[in-house]
Write a protein that holds these residues in place. Structure first.
Motif, PDB file in Angstrom:
ATOM      1  N   GLU A  37       0.657  -1.168   0.055  1.00 22.14           N
ATOM      2  CA  GLU A  37      -0.049  -0.123   0.242  1.00 22.14           C
ATOM      3  C   GLU A  37       0.831   1.578   0.124  1.00 22.14           C
ATOM      4  O   GLU A  37       0.617   2.264  -0.566  1.00 22.14           O
ATOM      5  N   ARG A  91       2.133   1.633  -3.304  1.00 21.62           N
ATOM      6  CA  ARG A  91       0.901   2.317  -4.214  1.00 21.62           C
ATOM      7  C   ARG A  91       0.909   3.818  -3.978  1.00 21.62           C
ATOM      8  O   ARG A  91       0.617   4.604  -4.990  1.00 21.62           O
ATOM      9  N   ASP A  92       0.943   4.158  -2.699  1.00 16.65           N
ATOM     10  CA  ASP A  92       0.755   5.622  -2.318  1.00 16.65           C
ATOM     11  C   ASP A  92       1.799   6.460  -3.052  1.00 16.65           C
ATOM     12  O   ASP A  92       1.704   7.537  -3.469  1.00 16.65           O
ATOM     13  N   SER A 149       3.602   5.830  -5.561  1.00 15.91           N
ATOM     14  CA  SER A 149       3.522   6.003  -7.103  1.00 15.91           C
ATOM     15  C   SER A 149       2.470   6.272  -7.494  1.00 15.91           C
ATOM     16  O   SER A 149       2.118   5.940  -8.974  1.00 15.91           O
ATOM     17  N   VAL A 150       1.665   6.755  -7.003  1.00 11.38           N
ATOM     18  CA  VAL A 150       0.299   7.221  -7.625  1.00 11.38           C
ATOM     19  C   VAL A 150       0.390   8.270  -8.790  1.00 11.38           C
ATOM     20  O   VAL A 150      -0.644   8.192  -9.525  1.00 11.38           O
ATOM     21  N   LYS A 185      -0.619   2.986 -12.286  1.00  9.66           N
ATOM     22  CA  LYS A 185      -1.815   2.561 -11.751  1.00  9.66           C
ATOM     23  C   LYS A 185      -1.711   0.927 -11.540  1.00  9.66           C
ATOM     24  O   LYS A 185      -0.943   0.553 -12.015  1.00  9.66           O
ATOM     25  N   ILE A 186      -2.682   0.520 -10.488  1.00 13.42           N
ATOM     26  CA  ILE A 186      -2.589  -0.754 -10.017  1.00 13.42           C
ATOM     27  C   ILE A 186      -3.310  -1.565 -11.021  1.00 13.42           C
ATOM     28  O   ILE A 186      -4.587  -1.472 -11.212  1.00 13.42           O
ATOM     29  N   ALA A 230      -4.469  -5.896  -8.020  1.00 14.58           N
ATOM     30  CA  ALA A 230      -4.233  -5.702  -6.555  1.00 14.58           C
ATOM     31  C   ALA A 230      -3.377  -6.843  -5.694  1.00 14.58           C
ATOM     32  O   ALA A 230      -3.178  -7.960  -6.327  1.00 14.58           O
ATOM     33  N   MET A 238       1.748  -7.845  -6.668  1.00 16.97           N
ATOM     34  CA  MET A 238       0.933  -6.683  -7.077  1.00 16.97           C
ATOM     35  C   MET A 238       1.684  -6.206  -8.644  1.00 16.97           C
ATOM     36  O   MET A 238       2.684  -6.220  -8.585  1.00 16.97           O
ATOM     37  N   MET A 281       1.705  -3.393 -11.247  1.00 15.02           N
ATOM     38  CA  MET A 281       1.520  -2.045 -11.725  1.00 15.02           C
ATOM     39  C   MET A 281       1.983  -1.421 -13.172  1.00 15.02           C
ATOM     40  O   MET A 281       2.621  -2.229 -13.781  1.00 15.02           O
TER      41      MET A 281
END
Length: 176
Positions: free
Chosen positions: A144, A147-148, A150-151, A155-156, A159, A169, A171
């Motif tokens: 997570e 993810r945060d 590299s926002v 994009k994921i 999941a 995961m 991306m």
């Protein structure tokens, strides 16, 4: 009966055009209208060119007065240029552990960013060993955080999910 070539690669031309009537465009791009194929071939040969079928699926097919050799050469060059510029998207893998140190994390994130900016997908693999498997929430928290961080540029695509002793995961780069 008309001769059929052994291997006809590229567009049909002159006597290989089998339809009785065609729409004809001359060497200057002017539309000469619909005429019989034999008549069109004769007119093309008067100008010193070939009658080449450029749009075989139209009704009637569209033919142009062109030099066949040059036409084939130019289409090959265009195809080669298109192949040269296309980007094949690869999946790059980054492996981490759930208790990764801050500096190691930054180095991995730099690699993730580089791969995504090059247009590749990134598969993040978190490998659990021994009793780490009992603390899956640590791995989930780490992914997570990735993810945060590299926002802005990713994009994921898939999941986080467990697969045996590892959490995965995927991306993908964000469309510009």
């Amino acid at each position: 009966m008309m001769p059929v070539p052994q291997t006809l690669n590229g567009p049909r031309f002159n006597e290989y055009i089998t339809v009785p009537r065609v729409r004809v465009i001359d060497e200057n791009g002017d539309n000469l209208g619909i005429m019989y194929t034999r008549e069109a071939i004769a007119q093309a040969q008067e100008v010193g060119l070939d009658l080449v079928e450029v749009s075989p699926n139209a009704d009637p097919p569209v033919c142009k007065f062109l030099d066949v050799g040059r036409f084939k050469y130019e289409t090959q060059k265009k195809a080669a240029a298109a192949r040269k510029t296309q980007k094949v998207q690869e999946i790059k893998e980054i492996k981490m552990r759930p208790n990764i140190d801050d500096h190691d994390y930054e180095v991995k994130m730099k690699a993730v960013r580089k791969f995504l900016e090059e247009g590749d997908k990134v598969k993040l693999t978190l490998r659990f060993r021994g009793r780490e498997l009992a603390h899956g929430q640590l791995g989930l928290r780490l992914l997570e955080r990735v993810r945060d961080d590299s926002v802005d540029y990713a994009k994921i695509e898939q999941a986080p999910r467990m697969e045996g002793r590892q959490m995965l995961m995927i991306m993908a780069p964000k469309a510009a």
